[in-house]
Design an enzyme around this catalytic site. Structure first.
Site, PDB file in Angstrom:
ATOM      1  N   GLY A 182     -17.502  50.988   7.626  1.00 12.47           N
ATOM      2  CA  GLY A 182     -18.373  51.208   6.484  1.00 12.47           C
ATOM      3  C   GLY A 182     -19.847  51.200   6.838  1.00 12.47           C
ATOM      4  O   GLY A 182     -20.269  51.694   7.901  1.00 12.47           O
ATOM      5  N   SER A 183     -20.653  50.589   5.973  1.00 13.92           N
ATOM      6  CA  SER A 183     -22.105  50.689   6.093  1.00 13.92           C
ATOM      7  C   SER A 183     -22.687  49.983   7.308  1.00 13.92           C
ATOM      8  O   SER A 183     -23.877  50.147   7.600  1.00 13.92           O
ATOM      9  CB  SER A 183     -22.759  50.149   4.825  1.00 13.92           C
ATOM     10  OG  SER A 183     -22.431  50.969   3.715  1.00 13.92           O
ATOM     11  N   THR A 184     -21.880  49.176   8.018  1.00 18.16           N
ATOM     12  CA  THR A 184     -22.389  48.575   9.249  1.00 18.16           C
ATOM     13  C   THR A 184     -22.684  49.643  10.307  1.00 18.16           C
ATOM     14  O   THR A 184     -23.360  49.369  11.296  1.00 18.16           O
ATOM     15  CB  THR A 184     -21.399  47.541   9.823  1.00 18.16           C
ATOM     16  OG1 THR A 184     -20.113  48.148   9.953  1.00 18.16           O
ATOM     17  CG2 THR A 184     -21.303  46.326   8.928  1.00 18.16           C
ATOM     18  N   MET A 185     -22.192  50.879  10.081  1.00 25.66           N
ATOM     19  CA  MET A 185     -22.478  51.982  11.001  1.00 25.66           C
ATOM     20  C   MET A 185     -23.825  52.646  10.718  1.00 25.66           C
ATOM     21  O   MET A 185     -24.358  53.372  11.554  1.00 25.66           O
ATOM     22  CB  MET A 185     -21.375  53.051  10.913  1.00 25.66           C
ATOM     23  CG  MET A 185     -20.040  52.620  11.482  1.00 25.66           C
ATOM     24  SD  MET A 185     -20.084  52.189  13.231  1.00 25.66           S
ATOM     25  CE  MET A 185     -20.424  53.791  13.963  1.00 25.66           C
ATOM     26  N   LYS A 186     -24.405  52.427   9.537  1.00 28.08           N
ATOM     27  CA  LYS A 186     -25.646  53.121   9.177  1.00 28.08           C
ATOM     28  C   LYS A 186     -26.802  52.803  10.120  1.00 28.08           C
ATOM     29  O   LYS A 186     -27.547  53.723  10.517  1.00 28.08           O
ATOM     30  CB  LYS A 186     -26.018  52.813   7.725  1.00 28.08           C
ATOM     31  CG  LYS A 186     -25.095  53.495   6.713  1.00 28.08           C
ATOM     32  CD  LYS A 186     -25.379  53.046   5.290  1.00 28.08           C
ATOM     33  CE  LYS A 186     -24.376  53.668   4.309  1.00 28.08           C
ATOM     34  NZ  LYS A 186     -24.506  53.126   2.943  1.00 28.08           N
TER      35      LYS A 186
END
Length: 575
Positions: free
Chosen positions: A305-309
């Site tokens: 999820g958003s930990t990749m942003k």
């Protein structure tokens, strides 16, 4: 009158009167001599020339080779605290034919024996009927129990010195230390990974025993056992306890299915803690289940999820496609890519690169990804360890999934920019974030205490790493997605993640994974903490509400344990 009767004339008997041929007597004498020669040859063969077999058969009836067990090495934390050690645990065995179960006088002692062994009397009787010469009654009993059994003085019941593995930290460090089986062979965790180093080598002693099993004489020199080597981990027992207890409380409070937490020394790559809940007690093998044994931080993969942003943004910054102040228009809060619509939680309007991370905009991340090629993103992701087998001493670490860039469709490139369409473990995410804490160099995570500086692989520049840390600091501040990640006295930065769980080929509408990965202090990170809560069901499921508070508590207590000075005035920080 001849009282003796008529005289017998033996010579008149035809049988006796005939002469015996000389060859017959010689044949008989030769046969007897040959028999003696054969017997003498056989005796020489048995006793002199080929006596190994018979010597072995003879010795087998009175000689025994006793194994002298080696003590397994200790597992220690970084400060020398024992996480696993051997303690004496005698095993009870019997020569059933020597145990007179029909003796009425022996019955009370046999009942007491069964009681001490924690077995029904019928079970003890059954075991004593299995074999005449040898049977194990129970392996590895407590030393006190063994002494009480010896005091019963039952003929045919004996003890063998063995060791039992003991884990003082119990459930808190269970998934790291692992456990051994009854033969003291590593089955999980460090016990399995370093089984060869820990095991040592058993010795032996050649003895003569009488029929009662008592040693009456030694044969030759004994071979002493070689004890196993100690293994010192990078783990800090105090940090491990904090991570486990905080995680456990969060899982219970959020009525979650499970949770994991990983704490890494940002400068050295040493693993300071790895906790999972539910856990198990390695001192009691009877209650272990597969669900409890799973080291979820290593074995469970999920879409990050958003930990990749931050990684997507860092890649674009490194390529020079954007700057921290590049304007990204996210109106009207959604974007269509190849017929699929990507949404934000709300319409954030016009953002900068920094506020894309602060607000966690899927639309913003998608638009940034469109400025790069699939290969450029794939190269960055793989350099950080995604889709790669973790280089760790720990068993069971999974690879995760990152498809080859040539097969990416536009919608897949878009979703991967905000963490969908690939999978990773919590351990891999923590590993990737070492690049932001170490001036753009990703460093290996080690389970062992080390005194050597890690060799990092450059992925981003120092400037890009610092710029992304600033963005993650904004995300943890008021106005970001995780103000609950703030910690009293220490600056923090990180990124939330919330994702629907995959069920088959689709997603469950009411099942989520929530996580938070970040570091502290933000300007010169000392630790990286990654937290995952699986299926929270108490009304909250966003990473900023469920996982961020765990991050906050672990960071604050860990930095104090490590004697890291606060970098912020304590009074100015919200609780």
């Amino acid at each position: 009158m001849n009282r003796s009767g008529p005289s017998l004339r033996y010579a008149t008997s035809p049988l006796l009167a005939s002469k015996t041929p000389a060859w017959r007597s010689k044949f008989i004498v030769a046969g007897i001599a040959l028999g003696f020669v054969v017997l003498a040859g056989r005796a020489i063969d048995v006793q002199v020339i080929d006596n190994d077999f018979f010597q072995h058969q003879g010795e087998a009836r009175y000689a025994r080779t006793l194994e002298l067990p080696a003590s397994r090495g200790h597992i220690l934390d970084r400060n020398g605290l024992i996480l696993a050690s051997d303690v004496p645990a005698p095993s009870i065995w019997a020569i059933p034919e020597d145990v007179d179960q029909d003796d009425p006088a022996l019955a009370p002692r046999l009942r007491k024996l069964a009681e001490l062994l924690g077995m029904p009397v019928a079970e003890v009787s059954r075991k004593l009927g299995e074999d005449k010469s040898f049977v194990w009654l129970k392996r590895q009993v407590d030393d006190g129990v063994a002494k009480q059994i010896a005091a019963l003085d039952i003929k045919g019941i004996y003890q063998r010195r063995e060791y039992k593995r003991q884990y003082p930290e119990g459930e808190a460090a269970a998934h790291v230390a692992g456990f051994t089986n009854v033969e003291d062979v590593g089955q999980e965790g460090i016990e399995l990974a370093f089984d060869k180093e820990l095991s040592g080598k058993a010795g032996s002693r050649r003895v003569i025993k009488n029929r009662l099993g008592a040693v009456v004489e030694d044969l030759g020199e004994q071979v002493p056992p070689v004890d196993g080597h100690d293994v010192q981990l990078s783990l800090d027992d105090r940090v491990q306890a904090v991570a486990y207890e905080t995680l456990r409380d969060a899982v219970v409070a959020n009525k979650a299915r499970a949770g994991s937490a990983v704490v890494v020394d940002a400068a050295t790559g040493e693993l300071l803690a790895m906790a999972n809940y539910p856990s198990f007690d390695p001192n009691d093998r009877r209650k272990m289940t597969g669900e409890q044994l799973r080291n979820r931080a290593m074995t469970d993969v999920f879409e990050p999820g958003s930990t990749m942003k931050p990684i997507t943004v860092a890649t674009a910054l490194q390529l020079g496609r954007i700057t921290p102040q590049t304007v990204i228009d996210t109106n009207p809060g959604r974007i269509t890519v190849a017929g699929a619509t990507i949404h934000d939680d709300e319409n954030f309007g016009v953002l900068t690169t920094e506020t894309v991370i602060q607000k966690s905009s899927n639309v913003g991340a998608t638009k940034i990804s469109q400025r790069m090629t699939p290969k450029e993103m794939w190269d960055s992701y793989t350099s950080l360890g995604f889709g790669q087998k973790p280089q760790t001493q720990f068993p069971g670490a999974v690879t995760g999934r990152l498809r080859p860039w040539k097969s990416w469709r536009p919608i897949e490139q878009a979703t991967m920019s905000y963490g969908y369409g690939l999978s990773a473990s919590l351990f891999q995410i923590a590993h990737a974030y070492t690049a932001f804490a170490n001036g753009g160099k990703v460093i290996p995570i080690t389970m062992l205490k080390t005194h050597e500086p890690p060799v990092g692989v450059p992925v981003f520049s120092e400037l890009v790493a610092a710029q992304v840390r600033k963005m993650m600091h904004m995300a943890a501040a008021p106005g970001g997605t995780a103000p609950l990640a703030q910690t009293e006295g220490y600056s923090v930065g990180g990124k939330t993640g919330t994702a629907h769980k995959q069920v088959g080929k689709g997603y469950a509408s009411n099942k989520y994974r929530a996580w938070y990965t970040g570091m502290s202090p933000i300007d010169k990170p000392r630790i990286i903490v990654a937290v995952m809560i699986d299926e929270p069901s108490a009304g909250k499921y966003f990473g900023g509400l469920v996982a961020a508070p765990v991050f906050s508590a672990v960071v604050q207590q860990t930095l104090r344990i490590l004697n890291v000075l606060p970098d912020l005035p304590v009074a100015s920080q919200a609780h």
